[in-house]
Design a protein around this motif. Structure first.
Motif, PDB file in Angstrom:
ATOM      1  N   SER A 181       0.823  -1.209   0.000  1.00 54.80           N
ATOM      2  CA  SER A 181       0.000   0.000   0.000  1.00 54.80           C
ATOM      3  C   SER A 181       0.858   1.260   0.000  1.00 54.80           C
ATOM      4  O   SER A 181       0.565   2.226  -0.710  1.00 54.80           O
ATOM      5  N   ARG A 182       1.947   1.253   0.785  1.00 52.76           N
ATOM      6  CA  ARG A 182       2.812   2.434   0.833  1.00 52.76           C
ATOM      7  C   ARG A 182       3.566   2.644  -0.476  1.00 52.76           C
ATOM      8  O   ARG A 182       3.660   3.749  -0.995  1.00 52.76           O
ATOM      9  N   ASN A 183       4.095   1.564  -1.023  1.00 54.28           N
ATOM     10  CA  ASN A 183       4.921   1.692  -2.226  1.00 54.28           C
ATOM     11  C   ASN A 183       4.110   2.048  -3.464  1.00 54.28           C
ATOM     12  O   ASN A 183       4.627   2.677  -4.396  1.00 54.28           O
ATOM     13  N   SER A 184       2.857   1.639  -3.511  1.00 51.19           N
ATOM     14  CA  SER A 184       2.058   1.861  -4.714  1.00 51.19           C
ATOM     15  C   SER A 184       1.181   3.100  -4.621  1.00 51.19           C
ATOM     16  O   SER A 184       0.469   3.423  -5.574  1.00 51.19           O
ATOM     17  N   GLY A 185       1.202   3.791  -3.477  1.00 50.52           N
ATOM     18  CA  GLY A 185       0.382   4.989  -3.350  1.00 50.52           C
ATOM     19  C   GLY A 185      -1.099   4.695  -3.328  1.00 50.52           C
ATOM     20  O   GLY A 185      -1.895   5.370  -3.991  1.00 50.52           O
ATOM     21  N   SER A 186      -1.504   3.682  -2.567  1.00 52.51           N
ATOM     22  CA  SER A 186      -2.918   3.313  -2.494  1.00 52.51           C
ATOM     23  C   SER A 186      -3.719   4.410  -1.804  1.00 52.51           C
ATOM     24  O   SER A 186      -3.193   5.227  -1.047  1.00 52.51           O
ATOM     25  N   ILE A 187      -5.016   4.392  -2.054  1.00 48.14           N
ATOM     26  CA  ILE A 187      -5.900   5.427  -1.522  1.00 48.14           C
ATOM     27  C   ILE A 187      -6.963   4.782  -0.645  1.00 48.14           C
ATOM     28  O   ILE A 187      -7.276   3.599  -0.781  1.00 48.14           O
ATOM     29  N   TRP A 188      -7.516   5.545   0.284  1.00 52.10           N
ATOM     30  CA  TRP A 188      -8.616   5.079   1.129  1.00 52.10           C
ATOM     31  C   TRP A 188      -9.620   6.226   1.301  1.00 52.10           C
ATOM     32  O   TRP A 188      -9.283   7.388   1.156  1.00 52.10           O
TER      33      TRP A 188
END
Length: 525
Positions: free
Chosen positions: A188-195
């Motif tokens: 999640s951190r490396n791919s720039g995930s969103i919530w």
């Protein structure tokens, strides 16, 4: 052999290794994923050596790569002093390949749990301990009772929560959260995930993993409005309205998982009218929230995965009623129908309940992404006919007339044929044309009960269309009109089903009594 975790540890400290930056530039085709993963298996040792070398020389401006003893068998990365690719681009490519292997060959465990508050830090640590015990990488938590929305980290587990504002906090603060394990947190951190925090009952997290992004939606539905209170009914309407809006704003190409406590009961009787949504392993009798849940799944193309796997009742139910002492299935895991084969198993685990002090069992699902499409084979079995249509004198007369015409038209042409050839042609003709008159309706072919008549099936279709119309007119002036039509059809279906079941069992009872009077125990039993 190095495990995938060890490979990821080598990639973690390297800056600039953005996974998604090469997702559009990759030359790999979809049908070559198996070849990629096999290359990773064959060259893991060489991959580790190459990564360590790049880490040691990342700060150097001189190109000393030609001194590194790279063997010819390392076909995964082909590098020479004449190439212009930077070290970071090569690291990004190798990172993508490792994530391809992680999601296509390994089983990832997802969990759903009503934890009955995790406001205190000690309770959060106990929850994480149980998630580690059952090797759950992504979990949804319901009834967290944490105000506002945000992120907290406990023992390498990252939790994204959503709750009511601090000023409006009460004992019934509700709350939902998505808990990500070490691997999922790193991805999640490396791919720039969103919530996105929708409200105090819904929170959505999109993990931009490769090859397919995963969207996890944690929900905590209102209780079933059994007493018909207007407040409870409006709360349920508002919840499903917000959930529908969340689905509309989500990319449909992602793997969408909706998990946690729906406070709904789906029954076996719904498996006849909603075969594509509910399996034959449901354990409850449906309630109002159960009907809402099934209609929501039919409208959006979701599947209730709990009901498709055979388990003991103790491994299916998740909550016991405090008064009746009966166990029910209230927690569900929903997935898009096209990704249904990715769910390997779903079952409840009772051992985790006492560890945190909750009355809900932990629900765990095993997920494996299938990249290849399984071709459906056409079955050439015996012809299945609807025997009720054989009792229709009008259909039988029309079919006999057509056979007579066919016999008169082909009688002169078949004089030179043998008897066996004539019989084969006639049998093939009957087999093909009987489908036009006596074939079973495909929509209600499987698991159809005797009391489930065509009249009930038509009303169920009308109810499903009315629900669609209601959803399309949300927030408009005539919303109440379509909502009332849907509710009226819901009551009609319920009354028709109860009347048909009562009539069916009365006929069975009469047949049993007659068999007992005739001293025929075989028929009676």
């Amino acid at each position: 052999m190095y495990e995938v975790e060890e490979i990821e540890e080598h990639f973690a400290p390297i800056s600039g290794a953005d996974i998604n930056s090469i997702s559009d530039e990759s030359d790999f085709a979809d049908d070559s994923c198996d070849e990629i993963t096999s290359n990773v298996d064959e060259n893991e040792n060489e991959l580790i050596k190459w990564t360590n070398y790049l880490q040691l020389n990342s700060d150097s401006d001189e190109d000393n790569d030609q001194d590194y003893p790279l063997t010819q068998s390392a076909t995964l990365v082909q590098y020479s002093s004449s190439e212009t690719s930077s070290d970071n681009e090569i690291i990004e490519t190798m990172t993508l390949l490792c994530f391809l292997k992680l999601f296509t060959t390994n089983i990832t465990r997802f969990g759903s749990w009503n934890v009955r508050s995790c406001y205190r830090v000690i309770k959060r640590e106990l929850i994480v301990r149980q998630l580690k015990r059952y090797q759950i990488e992504v979990a949804t938590l319901a009834e967290t009772n944490i105000p506002n929305s945000g992120i907290y980290v406990v023992n390498e587990y990252t939790s994204i929560y959503s709750g009511a504002p601090e000023k409006e906090r009460t004992r019934a603060t509700h709350g939902a959260a998505v808990c990500l394990g070490p691997k999922a947190s790193r991805a999640s951190r490396n791919s720039g995930s969103i919530w996105r925090s929708v409200n105090s009952r819904i929170v959505a997290v999109c993990i931009k993993s490769q090859p397919i992004p995963i969207t996890v939606i944690a929900v905590y539905a209102p209780v079933n409005p059994s007493n018909g209170l207007k407040v409870d009914i409006e709360a349920c309407d508002e919840f499903y309205k917000a959930l529908q809006s969340t689905i509309d704003n989500t990319n449909k190409d992602n793997i969408i998982l909706i998990m946690s406590d729906f406070n709904a009961r789906v029954g076996v009787e719904q498996a006849s009218s909603a075969q594509s949504v509910i399996g034959k392993h449901a354990v409850d009798k449906q309630n109002k929230n159960g009907r809402r849940l099934v209609d929501f799944c039919l409208f959006n193309g979701f599947v209730i995965t709990n009901t498709f796997f055979p388990h003991k009742p103790a491994h299916q139910t998740t909550w016991m009623h405090p008064k009746t002492k009966q166990w029910h299935m209230l927690d569900y895991i929903l997935v898009y129908r096209k990704f249904r084969n990715s769910i390997q198993d779903v079952r409840a685990h009772r051992g985790a309940t006492g560890g945190i002090g909750t009355d809900h069992h932990l629900l765990r699902a095993k997920v494996r992404i299938h990249l290849k499409c399984h071709k459906k084979t056409t079955e050439t079995g015996r012809l299945k006919l609807d025997y009720e249509k054989l009792n229709n004198e009008k259909l039988v007369a029309e079919f006999q007339t057509e056979l007579l015409k066919h016999r008169n038209n082909t009688q002169e042409n078949n004089r030179d044929l043998f008897v066996n050839e004539k019989f084969t042609q006639f049998a093939d003709y009957i087999r093909e044309h009987s489908k036009e008159y006596f074939i079973k309706d495909q929509k209600y072919q499987k698991n159809t009960k005797e009391w489930f008549t065509h009249e009930i099936a038509d009303i169920v279709d009308k109810k499903a269309k009315a629900y669609v119309q209601w959803q399309h007119h949300r927030g408009k002036i005539d919303e109440n009109k379509y909502r009332n039509q849907y509710r009226m059809l819901v009551k009609t279906v319920k009354n028709k089903v109860e009347a048909s079941q009562r009539e069916y069992w009365e006929e069975i009872s009469v047949d049993i009594e007659n068999a007992v009077k005739d001293h025929d125990p075989a028929t009676a039993f």
